[in-house]
Design a protein around this motif. Structure first.
Motif, mmCIF file in Angstrom:
data_model
loop_
_atom_site.group_PDB
_atom_site.id
_atom_site.type_symbol
_atom_site.label_atom_id
_atom_site.label_comp_id
_atom_site.label_asym_id
_atom_site.label_seq_id
_atom_site.Cartn_x
_atom_site.Cartn_y
_atom_site.Cartn_z
ATOM 1 N N GLU A 170 -28.505 -0.979 32.672
ATOM 2 C CA GLU A 170 -29.641 -0.107 32.931
ATOM 3 C C GLU A 170 -29.112 1.235 33.415
ATOM 4 O O GLU A 170 -28.531 1.340 34.502
ATOM 5 N N ALA A 171 -29.252 2.267 32.585
ATOM 6 C CA ALA A 171 -28.873 3.625 32.987
ATOM 7 C C ALA A 171 -30.016 4.195 33.831
ATOM 8 O O ALA A 171 -31.191 4.003 33.504
ATOM 9 N N TYR A 172 -29.672 4.874 34.904
ATOM 10 C CA TYR A 172 -30.709 5.362 35.815
ATOM 11 C C TYR A 172 -30.278 6.681 36.438
ATOM 12 O O TYR A 172 -29.120 7.078 36.351
ATOM 13 N N MET A 173 -31.249 7.331 37.062
ATOM 14 C CA MET A 173 -30.965 8.556 37.787
ATOM 15 C C MET A 173 -31.131 8.290 39.283
ATOM 16 O O MET A 173 -32.227 7.932 39.728
ATOM 17 N N PRO A 174 -30.063 8.431 40.071
ATOM 18 C CA PRO A 174 -30.188 8.252 41.521
ATOM 19 C C PRO A 174 -31.233 9.212 42.095
ATOM 20 O O PRO A 174 -31.467 10.296 41.556
ATOM 21 N N LYS A 175 -31.841 8.807 43.207
ATOM 22 C CA LYS A 175 -32.884 9.639 43.815
ATOM 23 C C LYS A 175 -32.371 11.043 44.148
ATOM 24 O O LYS A 175 -33.074 12.036 43.965
ATOM 25 N N ARG A 176 -31.124 11.127 44.632
ATOM 26 C CA ARG A 176 -30.566 12.432 45.001
ATOM 27 C C ARG A 176 -30.458 13.340 43.777
ATOM 28 O O ARG A 176 -30.800 14.534 43.835
ATOM 29 N N SER A 177 -30.009 12.783 42.651
ATOM 30 C CA SER A 177 -29.900 13.581 41.414
ATOM 31 C C SER A 177 -31.274 14.010 40.927
ATOM 32 O O SER A 177 -31.463 15.138 40.451
ATOM 33 N N PHE A 178 -32.251 13.093 41.056
ATOM 34 C CA PHE A 178 -33.621 13.377 40.622
ATOM 35 C C PHE A 178 -34.223 14.537 41.424
ATOM 36 O O PHE A 178 -34.827 15.459 40.858
ATOM 37 N N GLU A 179 -34.040 14.489 42.732
ATOM 38 C CA GLU A 179 -34.588 15.548 43.577
ATOM 39 C C GLU A 179 -33.944 16.902 43.265
ATOM 40 O O GLU A 179 -34.630 17.921 43.205
ATOM 41 N N ALA A 194 -41.861 13.311 36.220
ATOM 42 C CA ALA A 194 -42.777 12.518 37.045
ATOM 43 C C ALA A 194 -42.036 11.546 37.943
ATOM 44 O O ALA A 194 -42.453 11.275 39.067
ATOM 45 N N ASN A 195 -40.926 10.984 37.462
ATOM 46 C CA ASN A 195 -40.194 9.977 38.230
ATOM 47 C C ASN A 195 -38.775 9.879 37.683
ATOM 48 O O ASN A 195 -38.483 10.366 36.584
ATOM 49 N N PRO A 196 -37.867 9.237 38.428
ATOM 50 C CA PRO A 196 -36.473 9.153 37.982
ATOM 51 C C PRO A 196 -36.295 8.442 36.642
ATOM 52 O O PRO A 196 -35.389 8.780 35.885
ATOM 53 N N ARG A 197 -37.145 7.467 36.353
ATOM 54 C CA ARG A 197 -37.008 6.753 35.075
ATOM 55 C C ARG A 197 -37.220 7.698 33.898
ATOM 56 O O ARG A 197 -36.442 7.715 32.943
ATOM 57 N N ASN A 198 -38.298 8.490 33.956
ATOM 58 C CA ASN A 198 -38.556 9.463 32.889
ATOM 59 C C ASN A 198 -37.417 10.466 32.776
ATOM 60 O O ASN A 198 -37.032 10.887 31.682
ATOM 61 N N ALA A 199 -36.888 10.867 33.938
ATOM 62 C CA ALA A 199 -35.796 11.835 33.940
ATOM 63 C C ALA A 199 -34.552 11.262 33.281
ATOM 64 O O ALA A 199 -33.870 11.941 32.509
ATOM 65 N N ALA A 200 -34.251 9.989 33.581
ATOM 66 C CA ALA A 200 -33.080 9.341 32.978
ATOM 67 C C ALA A 200 -33.259 9.206 31.470
ATOM 68 O O ALA A 200 -32.352 9.525 30.686
ATOM 69 N N ALA A 201 -34.441 8.733 31.055
ATOM 70 C CA ALA A 201 -34.703 8.557 29.619
ATOM 71 C C ALA A 201 -34.645 9.901 28.893
ATOM 72 O O ALA A 201 -34.053 10.018 27.806
ATOM 73 N N GLY A 202 -35.234 10.942 29.500
ATOM 74 C CA GLY A 202 -35.203 12.267 28.888
ATOM 75 C C GLY A 202 -33.797 12.823 28.790
ATOM 76 O O GLY A 202 -33.447 13.486 27.805
ATOM 77 N N SER A 203 -32.973 12.540 29.784
ATOM 78 C CA SER A 203 -31.591 13.035 29.781
ATOM 79 C C SER A 203 -30.773 12.385 28.681
ATOM 80 O O SER A 203 -29.966 13.037 28.000
ATOM 81 N N LEU A 204 -30.961 11.081 28.487
ATOM 82 C CA LEU A 204 -30.163 10.355 27.497
ATOM 83 C C LEU A 204 -30.654 10.574 26.073
ATOM 84 O O LEU A 204 -29.974 10.175 25.123
ATOM 85 N N ARG A 205 -31.804 11.208 25.926
ATOM 86 C CA ARG A 205 -32.305 11.495 24.582
ATOM 87 C C ARG A 205 -32.220 12.991 24.273
ATOM 88 O O ARG A 205 -32.950 13.513 23.440
ATOM 89 N N LEU A 217 -26.171 11.059 35.930
ATOM 90 C CA LEU A 217 -26.740 9.727 35.752
ATOM 91 C C LEU A 217 -25.753 8.655 36.212
ATOM 92 O O LEU A 217 -24.571 8.914 36.398
ATOM 93 N N ASP A 218 -26.249 7.440 36.354
ATOM 94 C CA ASP A 218 -25.411 6.314 36.750
ATOM 95 C C ASP A 218 -25.867 5.089 35.961
ATOM 96 O O ASP A 218 -26.829 5.169 35.194
#
Length: 668
Positions: A170-179, A194-205, A217-218
């Motif tokens: 599961e690729a994710y964005m840590p809260k610190r990176s998201f902020e 809106a949230n770290p999940r959307n940010a992670a998905a948007g980054s990887l696409r 990302l992590d």
């Protein structure tokens, strides 16, 4: 430097930097200062630039991002990436346990893991080298995002044994990176994620891997898809092997002897969840023995040996301080609750949606009330109810105004509508919101032209309508707040690039009443050009599937306005494309699919496809996906938690399928 010396030095630097990456990003135990790491990385980059023949696929320099991609290739997973069934309470967990006991009989143990709220990915290694990474997609076919995944420093580019294997994580964005990311976006006047999940998905696409590289990302790896000759006999042994090979796994996992231990683990993390440096949305529970997993087997969409416990939405109590009114681009007046700041599901909430006056009355909401707040889907704050027992007598009844808070025009409630509206076409709030809508992602998608920048331009009298966006100059922009040379250059390029969008983007951006993104695409496909659509009458429009009487009247009325004709001519003169560029839709006559010519409604949560993916597949086969159930509906496809649409379909005696039946038909 001699070539042999250069090759030796490059290999030594690659080895030591990869080791430092592992210590820092996987073990969380850095052994050198950042300055020393940066010095070695600069030295390696310079050497590889002079001797590119010695740059290898596992060089740490690939993590900075490579060339921009044209598109994502499709990847077929060698082992399907199944989704998990859901549990929402102790009863569901015990029911899962009962089914496992009935099927297995033997003693067994569970492994509990945190359910990371990110993007599921699959990583392929050949002879120990990372060669391909893909999204989950529909579980069978994903997208090749190898270049973006290589930028995640906790993913080993070469593992410690020369295994050929596929692992899942599961690729994710840590809260610190998201902020940090959202702060930067807001400073540029862009819409925050809106949230770290959307940010992670948007980054990887992103087609530009450098963007993914900048997002920090992590990843946590959670399974080996094909165990081969590893000798692993349990899921927990597989996780231990991943650790040994250099992967990053989540250390909060726990083996549980029975379901009571599982429930205790779940309850513990309900309380501790906000303290984590990353988001989780539940707990994954798996039977540990691989032999028992095999005996339990899978359904078409999920394994019988695992389940995902989903956390309930967190509810907190706070004070409603005020109700603020905003004017939307269609003139609708929307009330928003202003709250005493309170932490909900990991973030501070100060506002909550109230939708309309009727909702305020139905929930008996008063200024000064103690209210219960939750995040719908852990994202959107909303008021659940008030606590009348906490009232002191100082609370004040809220009354909706009779005039627009922006322009002072009298508000009206149109027949059949709940919302109050300002119908003044020159209302500044509506013009500003219309501009923001025009540049948004689903419309003209002009990156860098977010809400704050639009507001600055509007307040500075630089834009009065959407055509003015295409008249902006370097001189006008360079003097604005937070607009440097590079920002201005990028924005002007984005504006120029948007001129080439297909017609449906422009149609949606114009904000014609009742014309959403889907209807805009339908109209663009049918008419092919703006000229043809402008000439259409109500009868021709209503002959199109999905275009009803109200929408047809609204379209005709819009194009009859002199202001609309002038605006479109201005956009055309600026070079904005007025033609449909997408593929021609498949007609029922051209398709032999079951779905051809049928009107289908999707409802509830689908597990293996998103609603948009299912819609696209059905429409590609000549079907029509509608938003509501009626007597004209041919088929309803119901996922989990299907509500009123399913009930209406059953009342009407319509055919209802589950997702599994839909997939069978789609894959024929």
């Amino acid at each position: 430097m001699e070539r042999l010396d250069a090759e030796k030095q490059i290999r030594e630097l690659q080895t030591i930097i990869n080791q430092y990456n592992y210590e820092y990003h996987v073990l969380d135990k850095p052994s050198v200062p950042d300055a020393e790491y940066d010095r070695l990385m600069r030295e390696l980059i310079e050497l590889e630039e002079h001797y590119p023949e010695f740059r290898t696929p596992d060089s740490p320099t690939v993590r900075v991002g490579g060339a921009i991609l044209d598109m994502f290739e499709k990847v077929e997973h060698r082992t399907p990436m199944l989704s998990l069934g859901n549990a929402f309470n102790d009863v569901d967990l015990r029911d899962f346990d009962r089914k496992v006991r009935q099927a297995v009989g033997d003693p067994f143990t569970y492994v509990c893991e945190l359910k990371i709220d990110g993007l599921a990915v699959s990583l392929r290694y050949e002879d120990g080298l990372f060669v391909k990474g893909a999204t989950r997609g529909d579980g069978t076919i994903g997208e090749d995002i190898t270049a973006n995944l290589r930028t995640i420093k906790s993913i080993p580019l070469r593992i410690k044994e020369p295994f050929t294997m596929e692992v899942r994580g599961e690729a994710y964005m840590p809260k610190r990176s998201f902020e940090a990311l959202n702060k930067a976006k807001e400073e540029r006047g862009e819409e925050p994620f809106a949230n770290p999940r959307n940010a992670a998905a948007g980054s990887l696409r992103q087609l530009d891997p450098k963007i993914a590289a900048s997002r920090n990302l992590d990843i946590f790896l959670y399974a080996i898809a094909d165990l081969g000759e590893t000798g692993v006999e349990s899921h927990s042994e597989g996780l231990d092997l991943l650790d040994t090979l250099g992967f990053k796994t989540n250390k909060e996992r726990q083996r549980c002897a029975d379901i009571e231990e599982v429930i205790a683990y779940v309850e513990g993390w309900v309380e501790r969840r906000p303290n984590l440096p990353y988001d989780i949305d539940g707990i994954v529970v798996k039977v540990d023995s691989l032999e028992q997993q095999e005996r339990l087997g899978t359904t078409a969409k999920s394994p019988r040996w695992a389940i995902a416990y989903k956390f309930p939405a967190e509810e907190v109590v706070t004070i409603l301080k005020d109700i603020m009114l905003t004017v939307g681009r269609t003139g609708a007046i929307t009330p928003t609750a202003i709250l005493e700041p309170v932490r909900v599901a990991g973030t501070t909430v100060q506002r909550a949606t109230l939708h309309n006056e009727d909702l305020i009355r139905a929930k008996d909401i008063k200024l000064g009330d103690s209210v219960v707040v939750k995040k719908a889907g852990d994202i959107i704050p909303e008021i659940v109810n008030v606590l009348p027992e906490k009232r002191t007598g100082s609370e004040v009844e809220f009354t909706m105004p009779t005039h627009c808070p922006e322009c002072g025009s009298e508000l009206v409630r149109l027949e059949g509508e709940v919302a109050l509206r300002c119908i003044n076409p020159k209302c500044p709030a509506q013009i500003r919101e219309g501009l923001i809508h025009f540049v948004s992602r689903n419309a003209m998608n002009i990156e860098g032209l977010g809400e704050k920048v639009i507001s600055q331009l509007f307040a500075g009298d630089l834009v009065h309508d959407v055509a003015d966006i295409y008249k902006l100059t370097h001189e006008q922009l360079i003097g604005m707040e937070r607009m440097g040379e590079k920002s201005v250059s990028n924005l002007l390029k984005a504006i120029e690039g948007s001129k080439g969008n297909s017609l449906e983007k422009l149609l949606f951006g114009l904000g014609i009443r009742h014309v959403g993104a889907k209807a805009a695409k339908t109209l663009a496909q049918h008419f092919g050009s703006m000229d043809a659509l402008q000439r259409a009458d109500a009868e021709e429009l209503t002959s199109i599937n999905e275009v009803g009487g109200k929408m047809a009247e609204s379209i005709v009325a819009y194009f009859e306005m002199e202001e609309a004709a002038d605006l479109i001519n201005e956009l055309r003169s600026a070079g904005v494309n007025m033609e449909y560029k997408g593929p021609k839709p498949v007609t029922a006559a051209e398709s032999d699919s079951f779905f051809a010519g049928k009107t289908i409604v999707l409802t509830g949560k689908l597990e293996q496809l998103s609603r948009n993916e299912a819609k696209e597949k059905i429409e590609a086969l000549g079907g029509n996906v509608a938003g509501s159930v009626s007597k004209k509906t041919d088929l309803v496809i119901a996922g989990e938690d299907a509500g009123s649409k399913l009930a209406k379909a059953q009342d009407l005696g319509l055919e209802v399928w589950d997702e599994e039946r839909m997939l069978e038909e789609l894959n024929k």
